[in-house]
Design an enzyme around this catalytic site. Structure first.
Site, PDB file in Angstrom:
ATOM      1  N   ASN A 156      32.332  33.324  59.410  1.00  0.00           N
ATOM      2  CA  ASN A 156      31.143  33.928  58.792  1.00  0.00           C
ATOM      3  C   ASN A 156      29.994  32.935  58.828  1.00  0.00           C
ATOM      4  O   ASN A 156      30.155  31.801  59.296  1.00  0.00           O
ATOM      5  CB  ASN A 156      31.455  34.406  57.368  1.00  0.00           C
ATOM      6  N   ASP A 185      38.319  37.291  54.281  1.00  0.00           N
ATOM      7  CA  ASP A 185      39.165  38.316  53.658  1.00  0.00           C
ATOM      8  C   ASP A 185      40.216  38.822  54.640  1.00  0.00           C
ATOM      9  O   ASP A 185      41.201  39.439  54.246  1.00  0.00           O
ATOM     10  CB  ASP A 185      38.308  39.499  53.210  1.00  0.00           C
ATOM     11  N   LYS A 197      45.151  30.809  75.432  1.00  0.00           N
ATOM     12  CA  LYS A 197      43.838  31.451  75.511  1.00  0.00           C
ATOM     13  C   LYS A 197      43.969  32.860  76.117  1.00  0.00           C
ATOM     14  O   LYS A 197      44.592  33.018  77.174  1.00  0.00           O
ATOM     15  CB  LYS A 197      42.917  30.590  76.380  1.00  0.00           C
ATOM     16  N   PHE A 253      31.722  32.806  43.293  1.00  0.00           N
ATOM     17  CA  PHE A 253      30.480  33.270  43.904  1.00  0.00           C
ATOM     18  C   PHE A 253      30.684  34.697  44.394  1.00  0.00           C
ATOM     19  O   PHE A 253      31.802  35.084  44.746  1.00  0.00           O
ATOM     20  CB  PHE A 253      30.105  32.374  45.096  1.00  0.00           C
ATOM     21  N   LYS A 269      33.556  41.591  40.295  1.00  0.00           N
ATOM     22  CA  LYS A 269      34.346  40.417  40.733  1.00  0.00           C
ATOM     23  C   LYS A 269      34.632  39.483  39.562  1.00  0.00           C
ATOM     24  O   LYS A 269      35.715  38.906  39.474  1.00  0.00           O
ATOM     25  CB  LYS A 269      33.604  39.662  41.844  1.00  0.00           C
ATOM     26  N   LYS A 285      38.495  38.951  38.950  1.00  0.00           N
ATOM     27  CA  LYS A 285      39.009  37.617  39.267  1.00  0.00           C
ATOM     28  C   LYS A 285      39.193  36.772  38.012  1.00  0.00           C
ATOM     29  O   LYS A 285      39.553  35.610  38.093  1.00  0.00           O
ATOM     30  CB  LYS A 285      38.079  36.936  40.270  1.00  0.00           C
TER      31      LYS A 285
HETATM   32  N1  CTP Z   1      37.687  34.150  47.241  1.00  0.00           N
HETATM   33  C1  CTP Z   1      38.947  33.587  47.153  1.00  0.00           C
HETATM   34  N2  CTP Z   1      39.939  33.951  48.025  1.00  0.00           N
HETATM   35  C2  CTP Z   1      39.702  34.876  48.983  1.00  0.00           C
HETATM   36  C3  CTP Z   1      38.418  35.475  49.083  1.00  0.00           C
HETATM   37  C4  CTP Z   1      37.426  35.090  48.194  1.00  0.00           C
HETATM   38  O1  CTP Z   1      39.159  32.750  46.287  1.00  0.00           O
HETATM   39  N3  CTP Z   1      40.681  35.192  49.824  1.00  0.00           N
HETATM   40  C5  CTP Z   1      36.635  33.737  46.282  1.00  0.00           C
HETATM   41  C6  CTP Z   1      35.361  33.208  46.926  1.00  0.00           C
HETATM   42  O2  CTP Z   1      35.395  31.803  47.125  1.00  0.00           O
HETATM   43  C7  CTP Z   1      34.311  33.584  45.900  1.00  0.00           C
HETATM   44  C8  CTP Z   1      34.841  34.868  45.307  1.00  0.00           C
HETATM   45  O3  CTP Z   1      36.236  34.890  45.597  1.00  0.00           O
HETATM   46  O4  CTP Z   1      34.190  32.650  44.861  1.00  0.00           O
HETATM   47  C9  CTP Z   1      34.159  36.104  45.835  1.00  0.00           C
HETATM   48  O5  CTP Z   1      34.161  36.111  47.248  1.00  0.00           O
HETATM   49  P1  CTP Z   1      33.450  37.292  48.033  1.00  0.00           P
HETATM   50  O6  CTP Z   1      33.688  37.093  49.500  1.00  0.00           O
HETATM   51  O7  CTP Z   1      32.049  37.490  47.551  1.00  0.00           O
HETATM   52  O8  CTP Z   1      34.237  38.538  47.488  1.00  0.00           O
HETATM   53  P2  CTP Z   1      35.594  39.207  47.851  1.00  0.00           P
HETATM   54  O9  CTP Z   1      36.474  39.151  46.655  1.00  0.00           O
HETATM   55  O10 CTP Z   1      36.121  38.643  49.097  1.00  0.00           O
HETATM   56  O11 CTP Z   1      35.137  40.722  48.001  1.00  0.00           O
HETATM   57  P3  CTP Z   1      34.263  41.445  49.148  1.00  0.00           P
HETATM   58  O12 CTP Z   1      34.370  40.581  50.393  1.00  0.00           O
HETATM   59  O13 CTP Z   1      34.920  42.751  49.278  1.00  0.00           O
HETATM   60  O14 CTP Z   1      32.862  41.547  48.640  1.00  0.00           O
END
Ligand code: CTP
Length: 419
Positions: free
Chosen positions: A219, A288, A298, A332, A346, A350
């Site tokens: 990303n 995710d 490769k 975040f 979230k 969380k």
């Molecule tokens: N996070 C985590 N573990 C993951 C994904 C995310 O600990 N596998 C944490 C990130 O570091 C951040 C928070 O969860 O502090 C939110 O991450 P974000 O990408 O905004 O949200 P997601 O929970 O992944 O939801 P979505 O992508 O559906 O918005």
């Protein structure tokens, strides 16, 4: 890895007056870089030089970079009335001697005041930092060790020299440290150590999930926000461990950095370090999804295209929450729509103490830029949206909230009235 010389946080010394004393070492030329970086960091800089420093670099160079007259003579009528030693000493928020020779260190340790610079040291009441630079044998001489020990006992910050090739041809410890590190040390000296005792674990940057040995899914995160929080936390006295995904950001001075590549590696590193921390700030953009079956070799071109099957990566934050004890958990939320609603969801899902939501679709906030606009929402229902700030400033706002949560947690529960 040390901070590269060009890196310094903008504005960290705003409203501070720093007096830089330059003494006679070949490293005096780095004094010019130090003055430039101090000006960049927002400080008002006054320079004083010893006679021998002027053999290496001219006052004009330092006057041009600082924009202020340079003090060199104690018995000059003009200098004494305009930038006299008492004025310099009284006007300073901090003094740094860089480079500091063995001679200046000895004078500072014993109270000899035989020129302008050493007289200012005796007259000053503000914090003092000394950055030695000399030949390795001189630096290791018991007299220098003893003098630096005396200065440390009096509360002087000694900014250790680096080891490496020395201008005199020797190899060893004695090189003036990177001027960017001297700036960071001054910022720490001039900051309130309100996070002393906190051990803050911070994640930053993206993760890379392999498709094959040469390709990955990732990303747009660069790590700037997480690194800025790490710098601010160290300045405010915290112990800081930074778990970074692949990021080109320089390691902040004073911070322990662990580099990781994919989400599994990052999250297991966080898990291992979790017992150490008193607060966890998850600023990383953790993936995710990951390619379900990364290829060992490769992948070859296929004119018909290809379908990449992705597997979900479990979210570890709720698991950290279940073993949090007295720890503070901050997450975040990177959003492109419905920022507040998604961030609150979230925060609850969380089980965080605080969530920092940012709109990553803006050009002046979110990924890869030096500024950010965030909405911070607490478990207590408190909500605050910042104006556009530098990421270093946002780091301080988040840490202020962490401090407020800490004092609320420690507030003793009121006793029930008993009959
Ligand atoms: N996070 C985590 N573990 C993951 C994904 C995310 O600990 N596998 C944490 C990130 O570091 C951040 C928070 O969860 O502090 C939110 O991450 P974000 O990408 O905004 O949200 P997601 O929970 O992944 O939801 P979505 O992508 O559906 O918005």
């Amino acid at each position: 890895m040390r901070c590269p010389i060009e890196f310094v946080s903008m504005g960290i010394l705003t409203d501070k007056t720093v007096v830089v004393g330059v003494s006679g070492s070949i490293a005096a030329y780095k004094g010019a870089e130090l003055v430039r970086l101090l000006v960049t960091s927002g400080a008002k800089v006054r320079v004083m030089m010893t006679r021998s420093a002027m053999e290496f670099i001219t006052p004009l160079t330092l006057q041009t970079l600082s924009g202020e007259p340079v003090a060199t003579e104690i018995f000059s009528l003009t200098q004494e009335s305009e930038i006299g030693h008492i004025r310099l000493a009284d006007g300073a928020d901090a003094i740094v001697i860089a480079p500091a020779t063995a001679d200046v260190i000895a004078k500072a340790a014993t109270g000899i005041a035989d020129d302008l610079l050493t007289t200012v040291l005796l007259a000053a009441r503000c914090p003092l930092a000394i950055a030695p630079a000399m030949n390795v044998h001189m630096y290791e001489h018991p007299t220098v060790t003893e003098n630096l020990g005396k200065l440390r006992t009096r509360g002087v910050t000694v900014i250790e020299p680096d080891a490496g090739a020395l201008a005199c041809g020797y190899e060893g410890k004695g090189r003036l440290t990177d001027p960017a590190i001297i700036v960071e040390e001054l910022a720490r000296i001039l900051s309130k150590p309100d996070l002393a005792g906190e051990r803050i674990l911070i994640t930053a940057g993206p993760t890379q999930e392999p498709i094959d040995p040469v390709r990955f899914v990732s990303n747009r995160s660069t790590g700037k926000m997480g690194f800025a929080i790490a710098r601010a936390a160290w300045r405010r006295g915290a112990g800081v461990r930074l778990i970074a995904g692949p990021s080109a950001q320089p390691t902040p001075h004073g911070v322990e950095r662990v580099d990781t590549v994919n989400a599994a590696e990052m999250l297991s590193t966080v898990s291992r370090n979790f017992p150490w921390c008193s607060a966890l700030i998850m600023a990383a953009a953790v993936a995710d999804f990951r390619p379900k079956n990364p290829a060992a070799q490769k992948l070859k071109k296929n004119p018909r295209g290809m379908t990449l099957e992705l597997a979900a990566i479990p979210d570890e934050l709720p698991r950290f929450a279940s073993r949090k004890g007295n720890r503070i958990l901050i997450g975040f939320a990177a959003e492109t729509e419905d920022l507040e609603v998604n961030a609150i969801d979230k925060l609850r899902r969380k089980r965080l103490d605080l969530i920092v939501g940012n709109d990553v679709s803006r050009s002046d906030a979110g990924f890869a830029v030096d500024t950010n606009i965030v909405t911070i929402i607490g478990m207590d229902g408190g909500k605050e949206t910042t104006p556009k700030l530098t990421k270093d400033e946002v780091g301080d706002v988040i840490l202020d909230r962490l401090l407020a949560i800490r004092s609320a947690k420690q507030r003793p529960t009121p006793l029930r009235a008993t009959r």
